[in-house]
Design a protein around this motif. Structure first.
Motif, short mmCIF file in Angstrom:
data_model
loop_
_atom_site.label_atom_id
_atom_site.label_comp_id
_atom_site.label_asym_id
_atom_site.label_seq_id
_atom_site.Cartn_x
_atom_site.Cartn_y
_atom_site.Cartn_z
N LEU A 43 0.82 -1.20 0.00
CA LEU A 43 0.00 0.00 0.00
C LEU A 43 0.86 1.26 0.00
O LEU A 43 0.53 2.25 -0.67
CB LEU A 43 -0.92 0.00 1.22
N LEU A 44 1.97 1.23 0.72
CA LEU A 44 2.85 2.39 0.75
C LEU A 44 3.48 2.64 -0.62
O LEU A 44 3.56 3.79 -1.08
CB LEU A 44 3.94 2.19 1.80
N ILE A 45 3.91 1.57 -1.27
CA ILE A 45 4.51 1.72 -2.60
C ILE A 45 3.48 2.23 -3.60
O ILE A 45 3.74 3.14 -4.40
CB ILE A 45 5.12 0.39 -3.06
N ALA A 46 2.27 1.63 -3.57
CA ALA A 46 1.22 2.07 -4.49
C ALA A 46 0.82 3.52 -4.22
O ALA A 46 0.59 4.30 -5.15
CB ALA A 46 0.00 1.16 -4.36
N GLY A 47 0.76 3.90 -2.94
CA GLY A 47 0.40 5.27 -2.61
C GLY A 47 1.45 6.27 -3.03
O GLY A 47 1.13 7.35 -3.53
N ILE A 50 1.87 5.66 -7.30
CA ILE A 50 0.69 5.62 -8.18
C ILE A 50 -0.36 6.63 -7.74
O ILE A 50 -0.74 7.53 -8.50
CB ILE A 50 0.09 4.20 -8.20
N LEU A 51 -0.84 6.50 -6.51
CA LEU A 51 -1.93 7.35 -6.05
C LEU A 51 -1.50 8.80 -5.91
O LEU A 51 -2.19 9.72 -6.41
CB LEU A 51 -2.48 6.83 -4.72
N TYR A 52 -0.37 9.05 -5.25
CA TYR A 52 0.06 10.43 -5.05
C TYR A 52 0.37 11.14 -6.38
O TYR A 52 -0.08 12.28 -6.58
CB TYR A 52 1.28 10.48 -4.13
N THR A 57 -1.15 15.16 -10.25
CA THR A 57 -1.36 15.57 -11.64
C THR A 57 -2.72 16.22 -11.82
O THR A 57 -2.85 17.24 -12.52
CB THR A 57 -1.22 14.36 -12.57
N LEU A 58 -3.74 15.66 -11.19
CA LEU A 58 -5.07 16.25 -11.28
C LEU A 58 -5.10 17.65 -10.70
O LEU A 58 -5.70 18.57 -11.26
CB LEU A 58 -6.09 15.36 -10.55
#
Length: 315
Positions: A43-47, A50-52, A57-58
């Motif tokens: 979850l930390l790696i994905a956050g 990927i998520l951050y 960008t948005l």
């Protein structure tokens, strides 16, 4: 009397089961936080990766942020500017043409290749490995090899000049350069999608081919009446994956056309435009983020269109 007492003492007896009678043993309950501890690294790696970046960008798409200057909220100004940016429409055109030129080839050719190497005959493993080798090769190495082949003084032009055809501007003509990059993408992706088709063909019952052969169907007719319907869901998957990858193409065109996107930038794709606009000390991060949002929306729309077309065929 004493001997019997000793015998009773020495006789191994059954230990009393502490569990209540008639109730099976239970696994000790874990703490509520235990699953989260195991999932925390992923979850930390994905956050973080990927998520951050996605959320950032948005947010940046609605600001005028630059590389070293924090941005201010500008609303839809970046998207309004896109409508009047000729380079944006050039990149959108090239990315769309890339999808049209690459996806049909990557849907059909790997299927034909999988049919060729499907049979277990002596030496077929070598050909399967050979066809898959471009997949594991670095895209930089692959791109440089093709540049050396298609250069004005490369092997292909030397052969064409030797047979009297003359030199062809594979890397200098706008449309030939784009077609050359498409050829590299197809060549590199054939082995990957071939493996996917091989897994799907392994699940096609032989009885279907045997029944079609008994009815007098030839190889071509069996391909369209047996093979294609059996692997149609896999073809949809390949179409979705290849369309998204083709619309986001960067490396092939960048290596063959250069950072400027070919002659007068006419071969620039949207992802190349993002890289060119948003990098450097004076990069327009906000404007590049707006282009990235457009790329994201279009790729999601492509996947939804492919899935919707598949559902219509099922209906």
């Amino acid at each position: 009397m004493a001997s019997s007492t000793v015998a009773r003492v020495r006789r191994p007896g059954r230990q009393k089961d502490p569990r209540p009678a008639g109730r099976p043993g239970r696994v000790r309950r874990h703490l509520p936080s235990t699953p989260w501890l195991f999932a925390a690294p992923g979850l930390l790696i994905a956050g973080a990766f990927i998520l951050y970046p996605f959320v950032s960008t948005l947010v940046n798409a609605f600001t005028d942020r630059r590389t070293l200057i924090p941005g201010q909220f500008v609303g839809l100004d970046n998207f309004r500017e896109l409508l009047h940016d000729e380079m944006f429409w050039t990149g959108l055109r090239n990315s769309a043409l890339y999808v049209v030129g690459v996806v049909p080839a990557l849907v059909l050719l790997p299927l034909l290749l999988a049919l060729l190497v499907q049979k277990n005959i002596p030496g077929i493993t070598f050909f399967r490995s050979a066809f898959y080798t471009p997949v594991v090769a670095s895209i930089v190495v692959v791109g440089l090899i093709w540049v050396w082949l298609l250069d004005e003084r490369g092997l292909v032009n030397s052969l064409l000049e030797a047979i009297g055809v003359g030199k062809v501007g594979f890397l200098s003509d706008q449309w030939l350069l784009l077609l050359s990059a498409m050829a590299v993408t197809v060549w590199k992706g054939l082995g990957y999608y071939m493996i996917i088709y091989l897994a799907a063909l392994a699940n096609v019952p032989r009885e279907l081919h045997e029944a079609a052969s008994v009815d007098g169907a030839g190889a071509i007719r069996r391909f369209f009446t047996v093979t294609v319907p059996a692997v149609r869901s896999t073809m949809v998957l390949v179409a979705a994956l290849s369309s998204v990858a083709a619309f986001k193409v960067f490396s092939e065109v960048y290596l063959m056309a250069g950072p400027d996107g070919g002659p007068a930038g006419e071969d620039t794709t949207l992802v190349m435009l993002v890289q060119r606009t948003g990098t450097g000390l004076t990069g327009r991060v906000g404007y590049a983020s707006a282009i990235s949002v457009v790329v994201f929306v279009v790729t999601v729309a492509l996947m939804l269109l492919v899935l919707r077309a598949d559902r219509k065929e099922d209906a």
